[in-house]
Design an enzyme around this catalytic site. Structure first.
Site, PDB file in Angstrom:
ATOM      1  CB  CYS B  86      -0.964  -0.046   1.183  1.00 40.16           C
ATOM      2  SG  CYS B  86      -2.371   1.052   0.957  1.00 40.16           S
ATOM      3  CG  HIS B 196      -3.755  -3.683   3.340  1.00 34.93           C
ATOM      4  ND1 HIS B 196      -2.639  -3.053   3.837  1.00 34.93           N
ATOM      5  CD2 HIS B 196      -4.491  -2.715   2.736  1.00 34.93           C
ATOM      6  CE1 HIS B 196      -2.705  -1.753   3.561  1.00 34.93           C
ATOM      7  NE2 HIS B 196      -3.815  -1.528   2.887  1.00 34.93           N
ATOM      8  CD  GLU B 198      -0.752  -5.308   5.706  1.00 38.96           C
ATOM      9  OE1 GLU B 198      -0.819  -5.947   4.636  1.00 38.96           O
ATOM     10  OE2 GLU B 198      -0.873  -4.065   5.763  1.00 38.96           O
TER      11      GLU B 198
END
Lengths: 82, 224
Positions: B86, B196, B198
């Site tokens: 990002c 994302h 994560e």
């Protein structure tokens, strides 16, 4: 040292899509402004630079624009004295 | 693995990144402040998501010129795997560690939703745990994810298989060219991506498909 008023204008390069410009164009048209044929949004940086002379100030501004103010992958810039 | 997460003022996914790395590797990664000039010993460097410096000027522009980025660039040049997610991706393009630029989303709005992604390149330290062409669902959350590169750059990226991730047809959330969601550098050790991963490492997050990216990096580092 004298100081100089320098304006750096940053614009998207031709061929790079500008969705913000498009939205502004749409808003102008919806405000009944007729004949708006294309809006491109850019950025203006008004700076005061201390330098030996105008040439040095211009050189510094060009360097600043190239290094930070513009992303030269997608933007062009122009330096002018106010 | 000695993973390092670079911290920038205004980043807000750094803790998610630390938690994901900790969950997968079993060890707490190190952190380094953007004004530092030296990295701790690192075999995996991560630039997290968020809004470094409030996205002032351009997303990632100011962070890309932070003192620590010289050390990150030097490590990347040596072949250390560098991941930017990002804002981290935006930063990598601004730092010229990846080509192209991330522009304002075509729809102008901030998008926070799930997309479908196709894994396009698995021959790299980040995605070798996936199958080529595998499709996964993953969250995105960004305002400037509209990847753009000039025709020549795009041709090189596509020709060399450097598009790592692509939004599947109809799920492109930002207008990015060729549905690009993530790209690799020439050497394949720097990956920038908008999704994302994560935030997709534990069941409580609705899926664990992102976990394999961190497992891949762990494997790659152990094998190096």
């Amino acid at each position: 040292m004298p100081s100089f008023k320098v304006t750096v204008t940053v614009r998207l390069k031709q061929g790079v899509l500008d969705p913000q410009g498009k939205a502004i164009e749409g808003a102008l048209t919806s405000l009944d402004f007729s004949g708006v044929k294309g809006v491109r949004q850019g950025k203006v940086f008004d700076m005061v630079l201390e330098a030996k002379d105008a040439k040095e100030a211009e050189k510094a501004a060009l360097k600043m624009a190239d290094k930070l103010l513009a992303n030269t992958v997608v933007e062009d810039f122009q330096v002018e004295f106010a | 693995m000695s993973a390092t997460v670079v911290l920038f003022p205004g980043a807000n996914r750094d803790r998610d990144m630390l938690a994901a790395l900790r969950s997968v590797t079993g060890a707490m990664p190190r952190t380094v402040w953007h004004q530092d000039t030296k990295l701790p010993k690192s075999d995996f460097i991560v630039l997290p998501g968020g809004f470094s410096h409030g996205d002032y000027l351009r997303a990632g522009a100011i962070a890309a010129r932070a003192p620590i980025m010289k050390a990150v660039a030097a490590a990347a040049k040596k072949g250390v795997p560098v991941l930017g997610i990002c804002n981290g991706f935006q930063l990598l393009t601004e730092a010229r560690l990846l080509p192209g630029a991330l522009l304002r989303n075509a729809g102008l709005t901030f998008v926070c939703r799930e997309v479908r992604l196709s894994i396009e390149n698995t021959d790299n330290p980040f995605l070798h745990t996936y199958n080529q062409g595998e499709i996964i669902r993953c969250p995105v959350a960004h305002h400037d994810g509209n990847y753009f590169a000039d025709e020549k750059t795009l041709k090189t990226l596509e020709g060399d298989g450097r598009v790592a991730l692509r939004y599947t047809e109809g799920t492109n959330p930002n207008g990015s060219i060729n549905d690009i969601a993530g790209i690799l550098n020439e050497r394949g050790n720097v990956l920038g991506m908008m999704p994302h991963f994560e935030n997709l490492v534990e069941d409580a997050q609705g899926g664990t498909d992102g976990r394999r990216l961190f497992e891949a990096a762990l494997d790659a580092v152990a094998a190096a």
